[in-house]
Scaffold this motif. Sequence first.
Motif, PDB file in Angstrom:
ATOM      1  N   ILE A  74       0.856  -1.177   0.000  1.00  0.00           N
ATOM      2  CA  ILE A  74       0.000   0.000   0.000  1.00  0.00           C
ATOM      3  C   ILE A  74       0.893   1.228   0.000  1.00  0.00           C
ATOM      4  CG2 ILE A  74      -1.678   1.320   1.322  1.00  0.00           C
ATOM      5  CD1 ILE A  74      -2.828  -1.279   2.348  1.00  0.00           C
ATOM      6  N   LEU A  75       0.633   2.158  -0.928  1.00  0.00           N
ATOM      7  CA  LEU A  75       1.463   3.346  -1.075  1.00  0.00           C
ATOM      8  C   LEU A  75       0.697   4.580  -0.597  1.00  0.00           C
ATOM      9  CD1 LEU A  75       2.810   2.711  -4.687  1.00  0.00           C
ATOM     10  CD2 LEU A  75       3.919   2.107  -2.519  1.00  0.00           C
ATOM     11  N   PRO A  76       1.248   5.371   0.322  1.00  0.00           N
ATOM     12  CA  PRO A  76       0.618   6.645   0.676  1.00  0.00           C
ATOM     13  C   PRO A  76       0.468   7.524  -0.556  1.00  0.00           C
ATOM     14  CG  PRO A  76       2.320   6.082   2.259  1.00  0.00           C
ATOM     15  CD  PRO A  76       2.443   5.090   1.136  1.00  0.00           C
ATOM     16  N   LEU A  77      -0.594   8.308  -0.584  1.00  0.00           N
ATOM     17  CA  LEU A  77      -0.931   9.058  -1.783  1.00  0.00           C
ATOM     18  C   LEU A  77       0.147  10.060  -2.173  1.00  0.00           C
ATOM     19  CD1 LEU A  77      -3.322   9.081  -3.749  1.00  0.00           C
ATOM     20  CD2 LEU A  77      -4.104  11.127  -2.567  1.00  0.00           C
ATOM     21  N   ASP A  78       0.818  10.653  -1.183  1.00  0.00           N
ATOM     22  CA  ASP A  78       1.843  11.648  -1.482  1.00  0.00           C
ATOM     23  C   ASP A  78       3.236  11.049  -1.548  1.00  0.00           C
ATOM     24  OD1 ASP A  78       2.162  11.030   1.161  1.00  0.00           O
ATOM     25  OD2 ASP A  78       2.118  13.101   1.905  1.00  0.00           O
ATOM     26  N   SER A  79       3.341   9.744  -1.688  1.00  0.00           N
ATOM     27  CA  SER A  79       4.638   9.067  -1.628  1.00  0.00           C
ATOM     28  C   SER A  79       5.476   9.250  -2.877  1.00  0.00           C
ATOM     29  CB  SER A  79       4.437   7.568  -1.384  1.00  0.00           C
ATOM     30  OG  SER A  79       3.743   6.976  -2.474  1.00  0.00           O
ATOM     31  N   GLN A  80       4.844   9.616  -4.014  1.00  0.00           N
ATOM     32  CA  GLN A  80       5.547   9.744  -5.290  1.00  0.00           C
ATOM     33  C   GLN A  80       6.255   8.445  -5.666  1.00  0.00           C
ATOM     34  OE1 GLN A  80       7.904  13.361  -4.517  1.00  0.00           O
ATOM     35  NE2 GLN A  80       6.448  14.470  -5.781  1.00  0.00           N
TER      36      GLN A  80
END
Length: 262
Positions: free
Chosen positions: A172-178
């Motif tokens: 799962i990737l945080p939305l602001d992780s780029q």
Amino acid sequence: MAKVQEFERIALIASDTERAQAAFAELLPTRNWAPLDDAEAVVVLGGDGFMLQTLHAMLENGRVIPAYGVNLGTVGFLMNRHRAGSDICKRIARARSIAIAPLCMDAVTQDNGRHRFFAINEVSLLRETRQTAKIEVTVDDKVRIAELVCDGVLVSTPAGSTAYNLSANGPILPLDSQLLALTPISPFRPRRWRGAILPDRSTIKLTVREPHKRPVSVVADQKEVRDIAEVSLAIARECELTLLFDPGHALDERIVSEQFVV
């Protein structure tokens, strides 16, 4: 993320499900809704699938406006909670905006056909027959895996990381992780490879090995191309989309929350 402006021209659209149509009938007399092609923002009644359909239509038409989703489907990951009787325009005025940049997919088929689609969630390569796929994985012009033997492989954005990617045991990737998730689907060899997390500035190329014996299709969200030879992927920053969320129910919070579901 700053508070968005109060829009004057707002469109209202709904999926053809019974619940969405009932909400549409309830909201229709509450204001003078604008035609979609003249609106500054749009209220989308339905589920995640209808929201994706709406966003893709914007990309295809070349006119992108902020979208506020109201969940009248199932999961509603891209949507806000349905609250019967609430003032939808006040909710939109208080909403927070989140920018999402889709993946641009360029696919070449075995007969040299060329196809370009955008993917907001993910691009997935899948074997077409009982034969396992063999795929060469190249990142930033360097071959990283010469032969991935698998049922398939996918590249996911942060917005799509809790969808097919999570089901395939991807991160799962945080939305602001780029970041982007490169996730194998039922990998056989290399047996221990479980995928990679890449900067979203990366360029990815997936080349099918032994395509006549082991044909592979590619799916960009809802668009499929069969018998592919290779697929190239990169983030399309020039096609950035905007989703509107109620305070406290933004997509980045949902992504964090999803990691604590047991």
